[in-house]
Each structure stands twice: as structure tokens, then as C-alpha cells.
Motif scaffolding. Sequence first.
Motif, PDB file in Angstrom:
ATOM      1  N   ILE A  75      64.851  22.622   2.794  1.00 28.04           N
ATOM      2  CA  ILE A  75      63.532  23.014   2.294  1.00 28.04           C
ATOM      3  C   ILE A  75      63.419  24.533   2.207  1.00 28.04           C
ATOM      4  CG2 ILE A  75      61.046  22.986   2.794  1.00 28.04           C
ATOM      5  CD1 ILE A  75      61.414  20.088   3.757  1.00 28.04           C
ATOM      6  N   SER A  76      64.034  25.258   3.138  1.00 32.18           N
ATOM      7  CA  SER A  76      63.977  26.726   3.088  1.00 32.18           C
ATOM      8  C   SER A  76      64.640  27.267   1.821  1.00 32.18           C
ATOM      9  CB  SER A  76      64.613  27.353   4.331  1.00 32.18           C
ATOM     10  OG  SER A  76      66.025  27.298   4.281  1.00 32.18           O
ATOM     11  N   ASN A  77      65.581  26.523   1.276  1.00 33.20           N
ATOM     12  CA  ASN A  77      66.238  26.932   0.030  1.00 33.20           C
ATOM     13  C   ASN A  77      65.459  26.520  -1.213  1.00 33.20           C
ATOM     14  OD1 ASN A  77      68.527  28.184   1.189  1.00 33.20           O
ATOM     15  ND2 ASN A  77      69.405  26.175   1.602  1.00 33.20           N
ATOM     16  N   LEU A  78      64.496  25.633  -1.051  1.00 33.69           N
ATOM     17  CA  LEU A  78      63.755  25.089  -2.194  1.00 33.69           C
ATOM     18  C   LEU A  78      62.307  25.564  -2.274  1.00 33.69           C
ATOM     19  CD1 LEU A  78      65.032  21.425  -1.848  1.00 33.69           C
ATOM     20  CD2 LEU A  78      65.830  23.134  -3.498  1.00 33.69           C
ATOM     21  N   ILE A  79      61.760  25.967  -1.144  1.00 35.82           N
ATOM     22  CA  ILE A  79      60.350  26.350  -1.097  1.00 35.82           C
ATOM     23  C   ILE A  79      60.152  27.660  -1.862  1.00 35.82           C
ATOM     24  CG2 ILE A  79      60.423  27.686   1.054  1.00 35.82           C
ATOM     25  CD1 ILE A  79      57.843  26.132   1.851  1.00 35.82           C
ATOM     26  N   LYS A  80      58.982  27.785  -2.467  1.00 38.70           N
ATOM     27  CA  LYS A  80      58.715  29.001  -3.238  1.00 38.70           C
ATOM     28  C   LYS A  80      57.265  29.422  -3.065  1.00 38.70           C
ATOM     29  CE  LYS A  80      58.046  26.467  -7.588  1.00 38.70           C
ATOM     30  NZ  LYS A  80      57.145  25.565  -7.011  1.00 38.70           N
ATOM     31  N   GLN A  81      56.986  30.640  -3.491  1.00 35.67           N
ATOM     32  CA  GLN A  81      55.629  31.165  -3.386  1.00 35.67           C
ATOM     33  C   GLN A  81      54.645  30.192  -4.024  1.00 35.67           C
ATOM     34  OE1 GLN A  81      56.322  35.052  -5.187  1.00 35.67           O
ATOM     35  NE2 GLN A  81      55.965  35.988  -3.196  1.00 35.67           N
ATOM     36  N   GLY A  82      53.522  30.015  -3.364  1.00 34.49           N
ATOM     37  CA  GLY A  82      52.476  29.132  -3.871  1.00 34.49           C
ATOM     38  C   GLY A  82      52.588  27.690  -3.417  1.00 34.49           C
ATOM     39  N   PHE A 100      43.989  28.549   0.402  1.00 36.25           N
ATOM     40  CA  PHE A 100      44.474  28.439  -0.979  1.00 36.25           C
ATOM     41  C   PHE A 100      44.032  29.584  -1.877  1.00 36.25           C
ATOM     42  CE2 PHE A 100      43.915  23.883   0.365  1.00 36.25           C
ATOM     43  CZ  PHE A 100      45.244  23.658   0.662  1.00 36.25           C
ATOM     44  N   GLU A 101      43.362  30.605  -1.345  1.00 36.30           N
ATOM     45  CA  GLU A 101      42.927  31.730  -2.179  1.00 36.30           C
ATOM     46  C   GLU A 101      44.083  32.658  -2.540  1.00 36.30           C
ATOM     47  OE1 GLU A 101      39.622  33.699  -0.347  1.00 36.30           O
ATOM     48  OE2 GLU A 101      38.303  31.980  -0.647  1.00 36.30           O
ATOM     49  N   GLU A 102      45.019  32.830  -1.622  1.00 35.19           N
ATOM     50  CA  GLU A 102      46.169  33.692  -1.887  1.00 35.19           C
ATOM     51  C   GLU A 102      47.237  32.839  -2.585  1.00 35.19           C
ATOM     52  OE1 GLU A 102      48.954  36.720   0.650  1.00 35.19           O
ATOM     53  OE2 GLU A 102      47.010  36.157   1.466  1.00 35.19           O
ATOM     54  N   LYS A 103      47.307  32.934  -3.889  1.00 36.19           N
ATOM     55  CA  LYS A 103      48.138  32.049  -4.710  1.00 36.19           C
ATOM     56  C   LYS A 103      49.634  32.218  -4.473  1.00 36.19           C
ATOM     57  CE  LYS A 103      44.603  30.254  -6.747  1.00 36.19           C
ATOM     58  NZ  LYS A 103      44.068  29.055  -6.153  1.00 36.19           N
ATOM     59  N   ASP A 104      50.081  33.375  -3.984  1.00 35.36           N
ATOM     60  CA  ASP A 104      51.506  33.604  -3.772  1.00 35.36           C
ATOM     61  C   ASP A 104      51.968  33.239  -2.365  1.00 35.36           C
ATOM     62  OD1 ASP A 104      51.865  34.470  -6.356  1.00 35.36           O
ATOM     63  OD2 ASP A 104      51.631  36.584  -5.853  1.00 35.36           O
ATOM     64  N   ALA A 105      51.048  32.896  -1.494  1.00 31.22           N
ATOM     65  CA  ALA A 105      51.417  32.548  -0.115  1.00 31.22           C
ATOM     66  C   ALA A 105      51.937  31.118  -0.056  1.00 31.22           C
ATOM     67  CB  ALA A 105      50.208  32.689   0.809  1.00 31.22           C
ATOM     68  N   ILE A 106      52.795  30.881   0.917  1.00 34.62           N
ATOM     69  CA  ILE A 106      53.188  29.514   1.254  1.00 34.62           C
ATOM     70  C   ILE A 106      52.262  29.081   2.378  1.00 34.62           C
ATOM     71  CG2 ILE A 106      54.965  28.077   2.311  1.00 34.62           C
ATOM     72  CD1 ILE A 106      57.048  29.869   0.955  1.00 34.62           C
ATOM     73  N   ASN A 107      51.572  27.978   2.185  1.00 33.40           N
ATOM     74  CA  ASN A 107      50.672  27.438   3.203  1.00 33.40           C
ATOM     75  C   ASN A 107      51.340  26.252   3.879  1.00 33.40           C
ATOM     76  OD1 ASN A 107      48.204  29.051   2.738  1.00 33.40           O
ATOM     77  ND2 ASN A 107      48.304  28.099   0.721  1.00 33.40           N
ATOM     78  N   ILE A 108      51.451  26.317   5.190  1.00 30.44           N
ATOM     79  CA  ILE A 108      51.948  25.204   5.991  1.00 30.44           C
ATOM     80  C   ILE A 108      50.781  24.796   6.874  1.00 30.44           C
ATOM     81  CG2 ILE A 108      53.631  24.435   7.692  1.00 30.44           C
ATOM     82  CD1 ILE A 108      55.454  26.748   6.701  1.00 30.44           C
ATOM     83  N   ILE A 109      50.324  23.560   6.719  1.00 35.56           N
ATOM     84  CA  ILE A 109      49.077  23.149   7.366  1.00 35.56           C
ATOM     85  C   ILE A 109      49.298  21.902   8.217  1.00 35.56           C
ATOM     86  CG2 ILE A 109      46.673  22.499   6.999  1.00 35.56           C
ATOM     87  CD1 ILE A 109      47.017  23.878   4.162  1.00 35.56           C
ATOM     88  N   GLU A 110      49.127  22.065   9.524  1.00 30.05           N
ATOM     89  CA  GLU A 110      49.164  20.931  10.435  1.00 30.05           C
ATOM     90  C   GLU A 110      47.755  20.362  10.557  1.00 30.05           C
ATOM     91  OE1 GLU A 110      51.340  21.429  14.129  1.00 30.05           O
ATOM     92  OE2 GLU A 110      52.196  23.306  13.362  1.00 30.05           O
ATOM     93  N   TRP A 111      47.648  19.059  10.626  1.00 25.87           N
ATOM     94  CA  TRP A 111      46.368  18.359  10.735  1.00 25.87           C
ATOM     95  C   TRP A 111      45.458  18.668   9.527  1.00 25.87           C
ATOM     96  CZ3 TRP A 111      46.396  14.867  14.561  1.00 25.87           C
ATOM     97  CH2 TRP A 111      47.247  15.074  15.637  1.00 25.87           C
ATOM     98  N   PRO A 112      45.916  18.404   8.310  1.00 29.28           N
ATOM     99  CA  PRO A 112      45.155  18.784   7.115  1.00 29.28           C
ATOM    100  C   PRO A 112      44.128  17.739   6.649  1.00 29.28           C
ATOM    101  CG  PRO A 112      47.255  17.891   6.467  1.00 29.28           C
ATOM    102  CD  PRO A 112      47.243  17.906   7.979  1.00 29.28           C
ATOM    103  N   GLU A 113      43.805  16.789   7.486  1.00 29.85           N
ATOM    104  CA  GLU A 113      42.964  15.664   7.055  1.00 29.85           C
ATOM    105  C   GLU A 113      41.622  16.050   6.445  1.00 29.85           C
ATOM    106  OE1 GLU A 113      46.052  14.077   9.645  1.00 29.85           O
ATOM    107  OE2 GLU A 113      44.728  15.779   9.827  1.00 29.85           O
TER     108      GLU A 113
END
Length: 168
Positions: free
Chosen positions: A35-42, A115-128
Motif C-alpha cells: 500500500i505504501s507503494n500505491l497510496i497517493k496524495q488525496g 477532507f478539506e486539504e485535498k493533497d493530504a492522505i487521510n487515515i481514519i480509525e473509527w470512521p463510522e
Amino acid sequence: MYQNKGHTNQKHIVTKSSNIDISNQKILLEIAKKISNLIKQGDNLLLFGEIGVGKTTFTRILINQLQNKNKLETTEVLSPTFNILNEYQINNLMIKHYDFYRIKQYEELKNLGLFEEKDAINIIEWPELIKLNNIKYTSLNFSYSDGFKNRNLIISSNYPNKIIDEFK
């Protein structure tokens, strides 16, 4: 115990992986490396699962893999349960690691700028509690099996992407 209270947000799943046995942490390491090789900004990664099933461990491995790939010193990656958000700058890549375990109402999320910063990668635990209208995301659903002896992972997404393609 974790209740699937928020999985109703996961309508229109494009595709999902098979059930991956992650009982051996080496397998989780290999998944995070891929996943570290596939993940991208946003990209948005939503991590579902019970307490202790591996969400923060996966995040730690993923962030450390990205740091290694960018020839940076690895940092300690802690659960942001009390902070709600920890940020990691990896060269030009911003990673926002959220933990919404303590959040009980959607209104508590409004001031986070999620989700406001469009270039960030968001990793969200407990996103219910997140309202996912018009948000592209990949879900990692961690679970226990065999009376908590084993751990499993199913990766799904509401749009086609390389992460899903890798784990079909």
C-alpha cells in the motif's frame, strides 16, 4: 464490542479483496509495504474494526514504510485517540492520522476540517460517523476470527484504484 453501526455508509462498493489472514504480523507488514507503494496524495483510508485488531499497528507500519522509502528517520506513530489527529510530513506528502473512537456525535467532527486539504492522505480509525457523500475512499475492515485467535482484513473501495487491484 465493536458494532457495525456505520457500515451503511459503504454503499456502492466497486470491489473488494478476499479475506486476508493477517494473524502473522509479517503479512500485515507486506500489505502495508504494498500500500505504501500505491497510496497517493488525496487518498482516504478508512480503518474499521474492534479495539486491538490492528488498525493503529497497520498505520504505524504504513507511515514508517513511507518514511523509509523517502530516506527519512522513522518516527514513533502513536494512536491519536486523545489528540484525535496526528500529522506526519513526509517530504511533500502530508499524512493526517485520525482516531474518532471518542467521538460520539457527527457535530464533533465539523471543526476538524476533514477532507478539506485535498493533497493530504487521510487515515481514519473509527470512521463510522463520517458522512461520505462525494468522498472517494478505500476501507480496510479488520476483524477477529476463531475466538480472537486470528485476525483478518478485507479491503474495499467505492471507486476503482490500484490498492484494490493489488488485493483482488
